[in-house]
Write a protein that holds these residues in place. Structure first.
Motif, short mmCIF file in Angstrom:
data_model
loop_
_atom_site.label_atom_id
_atom_site.label_comp_id
_atom_site.label_asym_id
_atom_site.label_seq_id
_atom_site.Cartn_x
_atom_site.Cartn_y
_atom_site.Cartn_z
N THR A 294 0.83 -1.20 0.00
CA THR A 294 0.00 0.00 0.00
C THR A 294 0.87 1.26 0.00
OG1 THR A 294 -0.12 0.26 2.40
CG2 THR A 294 -1.70 -1.27 1.38
N SER A 295 0.20 2.39 -0.11
CA SER A 295 0.90 3.67 -0.10
C SER A 295 1.55 3.95 1.25
CB SER A 295 -0.07 4.80 -0.45
OG SER A 295 -1.19 4.80 0.42
N THR A 296 1.15 3.21 2.28
CA THR A 296 1.77 3.36 3.60
C THR A 296 2.80 2.26 3.88
OG1 THR A 296 0.00 2.11 4.67
CG2 THR A 296 -0.28 4.49 4.52
N GLY A 297 3.04 1.39 2.90
CA GLY A 297 4.04 0.35 3.04
C GLY A 297 3.55 -0.98 3.57
N ALA A 298 2.24 -1.12 3.80
CA ALA A 298 1.69 -2.38 4.30
C ALA A 298 1.57 -3.40 3.18
CB ALA A 298 0.34 -2.13 4.94
N ALA A 299 1.71 -4.67 3.53
CA ALA A 299 1.54 -5.74 2.55
C ALA A 299 0.08 -5.94 2.21
CB ALA A 299 2.14 -7.04 3.10
N GLY A 300 -0.19 -6.51 1.04
CA GLY A 300 -1.56 -6.80 0.63
C GLY A 300 -2.23 -7.85 1.49
N SER A 301 -3.53 -8.02 1.32
CA SER A 301 -4.32 -8.87 2.21
C SER A 301 -3.90 -10.33 2.18
CB SER A 301 -5.81 -8.75 1.85
OG SER A 301 -6.05 -9.18 0.52
N ASP A 302 -3.52 -10.85 1.03
CA ASP A 302 -3.12 -12.25 0.95
C ASP A 302 -1.86 -12.50 1.76
OD1 ASP A 302 -3.19 -14.95 -0.05
OD2 ASP A 302 -1.59 -14.40 -1.43
N ALA A 303 -0.95 -11.55 1.75
CA ALA A 303 0.27 -11.68 2.54
C ALA A 303 -0.04 -11.64 4.03
CB ALA A 303 1.24 -10.58 2.18
N GLN A 304 -1.05 -10.89 4.43
CA GLN A 304 -1.39 -10.76 5.84
C GLN A 304 -2.18 -11.96 6.36
OE1 GLN A 304 -3.23 -6.93 6.71
NE2 GLN A 304 -2.12 -6.00 5.03
N VAL A 305 -3.15 -12.42 5.57
CA VAL A 305 -4.06 -13.46 6.03
C VAL A 305 -3.43 -14.84 5.95
CG1 VAL A 305 -6.27 -14.60 5.58
CG2 VAL A 305 -6.10 -12.11 5.48
N ASN A 306 -2.65 -15.08 4.91
CA ASN A 306 -2.13 -16.42 4.67
C ASN A 306 -0.69 -16.59 5.13
OD1 ASN A 306 -4.54 -17.23 3.57
ND2 ASN A 306 -3.98 -16.62 1.50
N GLY A 307 -0.37 -15.99 6.24
CA GLY A 307 0.95 -16.19 6.81
C GLY A 307 2.09 -15.70 5.97
N GLY A 308 1.87 -14.61 5.25
CA GLY A 308 2.94 -14.02 4.46
C GLY A 308 3.06 -14.61 3.07
N SER A 309 2.03 -15.29 2.57
CA SER A 309 2.09 -15.89 1.25
C SER A 309 2.33 -14.85 0.17
CB SER A 309 0.79 -16.65 0.96
OG SER A 309 0.71 -17.01 -0.40
N GLY A 310 1.44 -13.88 0.09
CA GLY A 310 1.63 -12.79 -0.87
C GLY A 310 1.53 -13.20 -2.32
N ASN A 311 0.89 -14.33 -2.61
CA ASN A 311 0.76 -14.75 -3.99
C ASN A 311 -0.11 -13.82 -4.81
OD1 ASN A 311 2.21 -16.96 -4.99
ND2 ASN A 311 0.98 -18.43 -3.85
N PHE A 312 -1.22 -13.40 -4.23
CA PHE A 312 -2.26 -12.72 -5.00
C PHE A 312 -2.43 -11.28 -4.52
CE2 PHE A 312 -3.29 -17.28 -4.73
CZ PHE A 312 -3.11 -17.61 -6.07
N PRO A 313 -2.29 -10.31 -5.43
CA PRO A 313 -2.30 -8.90 -5.03
C PRO A 313 -3.71 -8.30 -4.90
CG PRO A 313 -1.78 -9.08 -7.35
CD PRO A 313 -1.88 -10.49 -6.83
N ASP A 314 -3.76 -7.20 -4.17
CA ASP A 314 -4.97 -6.38 -4.06
C ASP A 314 -4.99 -5.26 -5.10
OD1 ASP A 314 -5.85 -7.78 -1.80
OD2 ASP A 314 -4.80 -6.43 -0.43
N THR A 315 -3.93 -5.08 -5.81
CA THR A 315 -3.76 -3.94 -6.70
C THR A 315 -4.74 -3.99 -7.87
OG1 THR A 315 -1.42 -4.14 -6.17
CG2 THR A 315 -2.02 -2.62 -7.95
N ASP A 316 -5.45 -2.90 -8.09
CA ASP A 316 -6.36 -2.80 -9.23
C ASP A 316 -5.60 -2.31 -10.46
OD1 ASP A 316 -8.34 -3.52 -7.47
OD2 ASP A 316 -9.16 -1.49 -7.27
N PHE A 317 -6.04 -2.76 -11.63
CA PHE A 317 -5.41 -2.34 -12.88
C PHE A 317 -6.16 -1.13 -13.43
CE2 PHE A 317 -4.97 -2.34 -17.52
CZ PHE A 317 -3.59 -2.41 -17.65
N PRO A 318 -5.48 0.02 -13.60
CA PRO A 318 -6.16 1.23 -14.08
C PRO A 318 -6.31 1.23 -15.60
CG PRO A 318 -3.88 1.74 -13.57
CD PRO A 318 -4.07 0.27 -13.25
N MET A 319 -7.36 0.60 -16.10
CA MET A 319 -7.54 0.52 -17.55
C MET A 319 -7.75 1.90 -18.18
SD MET A 319 -10.03 -1.95 -19.80
CE MET A 319 -8.86 -3.32 -19.76
#
Length: 537
Positions: free
Chosen positions: A393-418
């Protein structure tokens, strides 16, 4: 209606669950196979909303369960088949902005502008486009006024569903625009065509006219949500932005310049209350739906690390450029895929190249352990890296998958600005420089310098048409615009080369017919109404 309209509903096992299809275009006039009776689903506004959510989610996810296992289309690995992943690839790795080092199937042929009508990545792009169109057709068919009345929806519910129906028309027009831009036409059907008939072919000029008339009819109806009313909905500004893009490229599609019309609709967007994000990088981070970046984004493809898990989309764009000396944790992921890099033709557009810092946009290049030139396609150290998209995030926090799944971080929260505001500002400027009239948002130079100022780039003293192409590269690199831009400026096939264009290290001119992709042979076999684009067989 809140953010979860597209994020949480997109991955639900919908009451109207859609069956996988091996090819979409041969089924373009058929109703998707439902696991629940359509009369039940389309009698319930909540379930109708879920089906609409699936129309949005089809740009983001690749199947029915995520991240793999029940693909929407077959004939290619499900992760590869994702709509956004394929659209991004055909718009970027075919150009001077991106290169990919993998040897999967016929990907190297796409990577070097040597594809043919049997290329599975071209076919997957085509199938995705027409799969979305088929889903939209069925939704629009099922939500007709006659069907709403027959199923007994009350006036309030019916009015809400009518808004949904107009959104589906915009999404269908978006995919038909992709068909026009990429393939020059294709099989055509709407909700009015009889189910079970074989679609006829609609060529470029006729398809352009249809998209134009459809979007203008939706706009005139006035049912779409106001700009920025609900994040990630196909609102009025999305409709106007798509019309701007259609008109800006009209000379390519039809031979007739429509720059004045492009200005007309760009004016509407520029007056709709959007503002540039104060920080360029925020546009591509995991909270771009919550930070000030959301005030610039006109139409995102939304992702959630828990609820929209896919190996395409933003998972691909975040992971594939990571490797070498990059620390994956700094990107908010558990590891890189070591595939995507850029070419010196992009980085040299910035003062000081990839190592300069006069422009905030160039700080997203990563050079440690990488060489600028691309001498070997498969060698990941060849070419600087683009760390534009991150799962932090803009504050340096990891995305939700990294937080919920023990630091997995496979799948991002980032939206694609088409679609986003800076793109519209540059389109407005270009249309003025192409001779369009009616601009009410200042001069071309004003708009270009507003975009540059956000990133700390020095203002230009003057701006010419070719400056717009370079500025679009600096502002919009790796956002899925480059192929269309190069074609519009007459620089895609001849007169301008980049590494491995045409299959040679220094690059070479390619055949003029490659401004369009071929209609896949797999679909021409099942639909004999489809001609082949010139140059292919």
């Amino acid at each position: 209606m809140q953010r979860n309209f597209t994020r949480t509903l997109g991955m639900l096992a919908l009451a109207a669950g859609l069956a996988a299809a091996s090819s979409c275009t041969k089924d373009l006039n058929q109703a998707p196979d439902y696991s629940a009776n359509a009369e039940v689903v389309y009698s319930d506004p909540a379930q109708i909303q879920q089906v609409l959510a699936r129309l949005y989610a089809t740009f983001a996810v690749s199947g029915q369960q995520g991240p793999a296992g029940q693909p929407d289309i077959t004939g290619i690995d499900e992760g590869f088949s994702n709509y956004l992943r394929q659209y991004w690839q055909v718009q970027e790795v075919t150009t001077d902005e991106a290169i990919i080092g993998w040897n999967d199937g016929t990907l190297p042929k796409l990577n070097t502008d040597q594809w043919d009508a049997n290329n599975e990545f071209v076919r997957a792009t085509y199938d995705r486009v027409f799969y979305e169109i088929a889903l939209c057709n069925e939704f629009i068919r099922q939500t007709s006024d006659a069907n709403l009345s027959k199923r007994g929806l009350g006036s309030d519910a019916a009015n809400t569903v009518r808004v949904y129906r107009e959104e589906a028309r915009v999404l269908r027009a978006l995919s038909y625009w992709h068909a026009l831009d990429l393939f020059g036409g294709g099989p055509f059907a709407t909700e009015n065509d009889a189910i079970g008939t074989t679609p006829q072919y609609k060529k470029g000029t006729d398809l352009f006219t249809y998209i134009e008339s459809e979007l203008k009819a939706v706009d005139a109806a006035g049912l779409l949500l106001a700009p920025r009313a609900v994040y990630a909905r196909a609102d009025k500004a999305v409709c106007w932005t798509l019309l701007t893009k259609l008109y800006l490229n009209a000379k390519v599609y039809t031979g007739t310049d429509r720059s004045t019309d492009a200005i007309t609709y760009a004016n509407k967007v520029l007056g709709a209350g959007y503002t540039l994000s104060p920080n360029y990088s925020w546009l591509f981070l995991a909270d771009n739906d919550k930070s000030a970046a959301k005030n610039e984004i006109i139409f995102p493809i939304t992702f959630d690390g828990i609820r929209t898990q896919t190996y395409g989309g933003m998972t691909y764009l975040v992971h594939a450029p990571v490797g070498g000396a990059v620390q994956p944790a700094a990107i908010g992921i558990n590891g890189g895929w070591g595939g995507l890099r850029t070419k010196p033709t992009l980085t040299t557009l910035f003062p000081g190249g990839a190592t300069g810092n006069a422009d905030a946009r160039q700080t997203l290049f990563f050079t440690k352990g990488q060489k600028s030139s691309v001498d070997t396609l498969t060698l990941f150290s060849n070419g600087y890296l683009v760390l534009k998209y991150k799962n932090v995030t803009s504050t340096g926090a990891a995305g939700s998958d990294a937080q919920v799944n023990g630091g997995s971080g496979n799948f991002p929260d980032t939206d694609f600005p088409m679609f986003r505001l800076a793109d519209v500002k540059l389109m407005y400027a270009e249309a003025l420089l192409r001779g369009g009239s009616g601009g009410t948002a200042g001069t071309a130079l004003d708009q270009v310098n507003e975009v540059r100022a956000r990133s700390g780039a020095a203002p230009l003293a003057a701006v010419a048409l070719n400056d717009i192409l370079d500025e679009r590269a600096r502002e919009l690199y790796w956002e899925g615009h480059r192929r269309t831009d190069l074609i519009r400026f007459g620089k895609f096939t001849t007169g301008y080369n980049w590494a491995f264009k045409g299959g040679v290290p220094a690059g070479k001119d390619i055949e003029s017919f490659r401004t369009l992709f071929p209609i896949p042979n797999s679909d021409r076999t099942v639909n004999t109404n489809l001609p082949q684009n010139p140059g292919y067989n």
